[in-house]
Each structure stands twice: as C-alpha cells, then as structure tokens.
Write a protein that holds these residues in place. Structure first.
Motif, PDB file in Angstrom:
ATOM      1  N   ARG A  93     -13.185  26.576 -22.309  1.00 56.15           N
ATOM      2  CA  ARG A  93     -12.355  27.581 -21.633  1.00 56.15           C
ATOM      3  C   ARG A  93     -11.460  26.944 -20.575  1.00 56.15           C
ATOM      4  O   ARG A  93     -10.354  27.429 -20.309  1.00 56.15           O
ATOM      5  CB  ARG A  93     -13.242  28.668 -21.021  1.00 56.15           C
ATOM      6  N   GLU A  94     -11.908  25.863 -19.973  1.00 57.81           N
ATOM      7  CA  GLU A  94     -11.039  25.139 -19.047  1.00 57.81           C
ATOM      8  C   GLU A  94      -9.846  24.544 -19.779  1.00 57.81           C
ATOM      9  O   GLU A  94      -8.731  24.496 -19.248  1.00 57.81           O
ATOM     10  CB  GLU A  94     -11.840  24.030 -18.349  1.00 57.81           C
ATOM     11  N   ILE A  95     -10.071  24.094 -21.008  1.00 54.76           N
ATOM     12  CA  ILE A  95      -8.961  23.596 -21.827  1.00 54.76           C
ATOM     13  C   ILE A  95      -7.973  24.729 -22.106  1.00 54.76           C
ATOM     14  O   ILE A  95      -6.762  24.573 -21.947  1.00 54.76           O
ATOM     15  CB  ILE A  95      -9.489  22.983 -23.141  1.00 54.76           C
ATOM     16  N   PHE A  96      -8.483  25.891 -22.499  1.00 56.08           N
ATOM     17  CA  PHE A  96      -7.618  27.037 -22.771  1.00 56.08           C
ATOM     18  C   PHE A  96      -6.740  27.360 -21.560  1.00 56.08           C
ATOM     19  O   PHE A  96      -5.558  27.672 -21.701  1.00 56.08           O
ATOM     20  CB  PHE A  96      -8.454  28.277 -23.112  1.00 56.08           C
ATOM     21  N   ALA A  97      -7.359  27.312 -20.380  1.00 50.46           N
ATOM     22  CA  ALA A  97      -6.671  27.733 -19.154  1.00 50.46           C
ATOM     23  C   ALA A  97      -5.467  26.851 -18.821  1.00 50.46           C
ATOM     24  O   ALA A  97      -4.613  27.252 -18.029  1.00 50.46           O
ATOM     25  CB  ALA A  97      -7.645  27.749 -17.982  1.00 50.46           C
ATOM     26  N   ALA A  98      -5.383  25.669 -19.417  1.00 51.85           N
ATOM     27  CA  ALA A  98      -4.228  24.800 -19.178  1.00 51.85           C
ATOM     28  C   ALA A  98      -2.985  25.325 -19.889  1.00 51.85           C
ATOM     29  O   ALA A  98      -1.864  24.958 -19.529  1.00 51.85           O
ATOM     30  CB  ALA A  98      -4.536  23.379 -19.655  1.00 51.85           C
ATOM     31  N   TYR A  99      -3.184  26.208 -20.881  1.00 52.39           N
ATOM     32  CA  TYR A  99      -2.072  26.664 -21.706  1.00 52.39           C
ATOM     33  C   TYR A  99      -1.663  28.105 -21.428  1.00 52.39           C
ATOM     34  O   TYR A  99      -0.507  28.480 -21.658  1.00 52.39           O
ATOM     35  CB  TYR A  99      -2.433  26.527 -23.195  1.00 52.39           C
ATOM     36  N   THR A 100      -2.614  28.935 -20.958  1.00 46.50           N
ATOM     37  CA  THR A 100      -2.308  30.342 -20.720  1.00 46.50           C
ATOM     38  C   THR A 100      -3.366  30.971 -19.826  1.00 46.50           C
ATOM     39  O   THR A 100      -4.509  30.495 -19.767  1.00 46.50           O
ATOM     40  CB  THR A 100      -2.249  31.122 -22.048  1.00 46.50           C
ATOM     41  N   ASP A 101      -2.980  32.038 -19.143  1.00 33.24           N
ATOM     42  CA  ASP A 101      -3.937  32.839 -18.380  1.00 33.24           C
ATOM     43  C   ASP A 101      -4.459  34.007 -19.214  1.00 33.24           C
ATOM     44  O   ASP A 101      -5.435  34.655 -18.819  1.00 33.24           O
ATOM     45  CB  ASP A 101      -3.274  33.389 -17.111  1.00 33.24           C
ATOM     46  N   LEU A 102      -3.818  34.275 -20.344  1.00 30.59           N
ATOM     47  CA  LEU A 102      -4.210  35.401 -21.188  1.00 30.59           C
ATOM     48  C   LEU A 102      -5.224  34.919 -22.221  1.00 30.59           C
ATOM     49  O   LEU A 102      -4.878  34.527 -23.341  1.00 30.59           O
ATOM     50  CB  LEU A 102      -2.983  36.003 -21.876  1.00 30.59           C
ATOM     51  N   ILE A 103      -6.498  34.941 -21.827  1.00 27.94           N
ATOM     52  CA  ILE A 103      -7.604  34.459 -22.649  1.00 27.94           C
ATOM     53  C   ILE A 103      -8.610  35.586 -22.783  1.00 27.94           C
ATOM     54  O   ILE A 103      -9.077  36.138 -21.786  1.00 27.94           O
ATOM     55  CB  ILE A 103      -8.284  33.233 -22.009  1.00 27.94           C
ATOM     56  N   GLU A 104      -8.949  35.935 -24.010  1.00 26.43           N
ATOM     57  CA  GLU A 104      -9.931  36.992 -24.271  1.00 26.43           C
ATOM     58  C   GLU A 104     -11.112  36.393 -25.034  1.00 26.43           C
ATOM     59  O   GLU A 104     -11.087  36.288 -26.263  1.00 26.43           O
ATOM     60  CB  GLU A 104      -9.304  38.125 -25.084  1.00 26.43           C
ATOM     61  N   PRO A 105     -12.166  35.987 -24.315  1.00 22.99           N
ATOM     62  CA  PRO A 105     -13.339  35.442 -25.009  1.00 22.99           C
ATOM     63  C   PRO A 105     -14.040  36.541 -25.797  1.00 22.99           C
ATOM     64  O   PRO A 105     -14.226  37.657 -25.313  1.00 22.99           O
ATOM     65  CB  PRO A 105     -14.227  34.933 -23.867  1.00 22.99           C
ATOM     66  N   LEU A 106     -14.442  36.231 -27.028  1.00 23.76           N
ATOM     67  CA  LEU A 106     -15.235  37.150 -27.833  1.00 23.76           C
ATOM     68  C   LEU A 106     -16.704  36.799 -27.762  1.00 23.76           C
ATOM     69  O   LEU A 106     -17.567  37.642 -27.985  1.00 23.76           O
ATOM     70  CB  LEU A 106     -14.758  37.120 -29.289  1.00 23.76           C
TER      71      LEU A 106
END
Length: 360
Positions: free
Chosen positions: A92-105
């Motif tokens: 999730r830290e990796i995801f956060a480098a690309y966008t703030d719009l993250i919806e974990p399932l």
C-alpha cells in the motif's frame, strides 16, 4: 450551452498472486514449487492455496479434509497474519506513490484511480507496470493487474492473465471483452445465479447482452439492471479511498429447501468457513454474529448474538452460528437460504488482547 465530456477514468485493479501462500513460499525455500495450503487443521478450512495446489482443485474456504483428499502431497502451514499485514502495508505504501485514490478490498487486492498521472508516466499501463515492478523488487512477490476505465472490467482484467500478468482493456473494447467471458466470472453473479442463468441459456457475456432490461428485471428483480449494465461494460462506481466495512458475511441459496437439522448444521459450517476467510482477508474483527434465514415462502428472519469482546476465531464464530440456528428448531417450513456474518466491526489495533469463551 453544451457541457464538456466527462473525463474517462483510468483504474487499476492490483491483485497479489496467491498472496498468503506466496509469502510462505518466499520465507521458506523448502516450500517453493510445492503444493501449499495456508490454514487447515482439524475441521478447518483452507485460507489460501498456492498455484501448485490449485492445479489439484484446492481452493480457499475448502474443508481441509477435502483439500488433502484432492492433493495428498499438500503441505499445510499455519497462517501468520502479522506478516501478511506487514507485507500488505509495504504494497500500500507503493500504491500511495502513484495516487491517493486507493480502495483496498482485502490485504491482497485494491483498486487505484490513476486518472491524474501525478508522476507523468504517460499511461495507466505504464503506471501498472511500474507498480508490479516495485512490488516484485521490494517484496519478492508477484502481482497481477488489470487496467481499464471502470472497476468491473479492471477486476476482470486482473484475473485474465494470472499469475504475474497485466491486461489492459480500453473503453472501445469493454463490451467486446465482457462478451467473451463466462457469466460465472462476473462480480455479483454467485453460483446460484450462474446456475439460474445457465438454465435460461445465459452462459457468456454475449448471451447476457442479447437480453433486454425488462427481461432481466423480470427474472432477476432489481439485480437485472446491474447485469444489463455490466455486460455492456457500464460501471459508474468510483474508487473510494478509506471505504469502511459494515459487515463481512457469506450465504448460500439451496437448490432444494432444507429442514433436516443435521443437513442445515453441515451447510452452516461450510458457510462459516467461507465467511471467516473473508473476515481474515478484510483484516477486521467484530463482536456480533448474525444468522440470516430465508424460508421456502421467502419470509426472511435474522438472529444475532453480541459479545463483550471480538469473536476470536472460526471455531467460536461457527459455534455462535450453530447455537443461533439450533434455536429455530423445530421448523415449521423449509429453509432455502442460510447466511452467517460478522457485524459491529472494530479496528483491531485499537483493541487490547482478549480471550473470549462463547458459552451460549
């Protein structure tokens, strides 16, 4: 005055490949290349299975005795949720480098809205490729990704080239892509609905596209409009960051109504196993167990039991459900649906450790 056309979304669905089992194989070289099941134990269920085990038909939520029968060489390992959460945090830290719009399932999958290209990669495909590269480099694990203009197709696409694959479906190919797939793979079409569709001659997305909206609503009620839209690649749902869980549950509709207590207890045990796998993957805990019953005449009732501390494990969860079910006997009519869920969800990290004896 003519309004400007709405910007097409760019959505990525990232799904870690056989996540729990892959973590175990990564950390124990002796497990690599072998059929591995996380979970199991006496009267337990499989929480996750490696791809080597899946070749034998071993699946999550399958009773461990069934899994062992299908794959005698299967190796069971105890789940280490603290490790899985830590790795999920890395991802999730990796995801956060690309966008703030993250919806974990769950711990192992999430939607990302990368419509705003904050790092100037030039395309959602390039972003997905870089995310997968970083996951492999920083965690030693692989992930598959689906890239599209809506959540429904992005999720289908991530599964299309698993494991360790990338599939991109642009808007002009959305309906065509959905048409080629079996409806049993569609999110929102469960096993019972898939069998009903099969009886109606609906096997693929193309078959579903041939049905009108009134026809689908006549057979499937309010769900008909959802099926009409998704088979045409229409899904307007937004990626919602910080989406809270209200409950986690599983249910099953029976082909024939059941009244026998032993048969219903056996079905409830299976349903509890499915639900608890979802509880683990959602990284939640809760204090209330709720039983859902739909009778043959479609009357629906629920029964709940709340506790002073979180329900600790599958055994306690199942026992609570069985006690609620036992309270319904003797039955005046058959049951066509059973469901079991966990409600009153809480943040696990805010709760002190507690041992709960479910004496019901």
């Amino acid at each position: 005055m003519q309004s400007e056309p709405r910007q097409i979304r760019k959505i990525i669905h990232v799904d870690m490949d056989a996540f729990y089992a892959s973590v175990e194989q990564r950390d124990d070289p002796a497990l690599r290349g072998k059929p591995v099941a996380v979970g199991g134990g006496h009267r337990g269920v499989v929480t996750a299975a490696s791809y080597e085990a899946r070749k034998f038909g071993v699946r999550s939520a399958m009773p461990s005795v069934t899994a062992k029968r299908r794959c005698p060489e299967l190796i069971f390992v105890k789940p280490r949720f603290d490790v899985y959460r830590a790795v999920s945090g890395q991802v999730r830290e990796i995801f956060a480098a690309y966008t703030d719009l993250i919806e974990p399932l769950s711990l192992d999958e999430a939607y990302l809205d990368v419509t705003e290209d904050r790092l100037d990669f030039g395309s959602a495909r390039a972003i997905a490729e870089d995310i997968r590269r970083r996951i492999a480099t920083e965690t030693g694990l692989t992930a598959s990704a689906g890239v599209s203009y809506c959540k429904f197709i992005a999720k289908l696409a991530s599964d299309h080239k698993k494991p360790n694959g990338l599939c991109v479906i642009p808007p002009e190919r959305g309906a065509e892509f959905v048409a080629t797939l079996p409806v049993s793979r569609f999110h929102g079409v469960g096993p019972v609905t898939a069998r009903k569709m099969e009886r109606l001659g609906i096997l693929t997305g193309a078959d579903l596209q041939s049905w009108s909206l009134p026809q689908l609503e006549a057979h499937f009620g309010s769900s008909g409009s959802w099926y009409w839209r998704i088979c045409r690649g229409i899904d307007e749902r937004e990626v919602r960051s910080g989406r809270p869980y209200k409950s986690v549950s599983a249910e099953r509709t029976f082909d024939e109504d059941l009244r026998d207590p032993d048969a219903l207890a056996a079905e409830l045990e299976r349903i509890a196993g499915y639900a608890w796998v979802r509880v683990d993957r959602a990284e939640v805990s809760g204090r209330t167990v709720t039983l859902k019953i739909k009778f043959a005449d479609f009357e629906q009732v629920t029964r709940s039991k709340s506790f002073g501390a979180p329900v600790p494990d599958l055994t306690a969860f199942t026992a609570a459900g069985q006690a609620l079910l036992a309270g319904l006997f003797p039955l005046g009519k058959g049951i066509r649906l059973l469901g079991l869920g966990l409600h009153n969800l809480i943040e696990p990290e805010l709760e002190p450790p507690a041992q709960l004896g479910l004496a019901i």
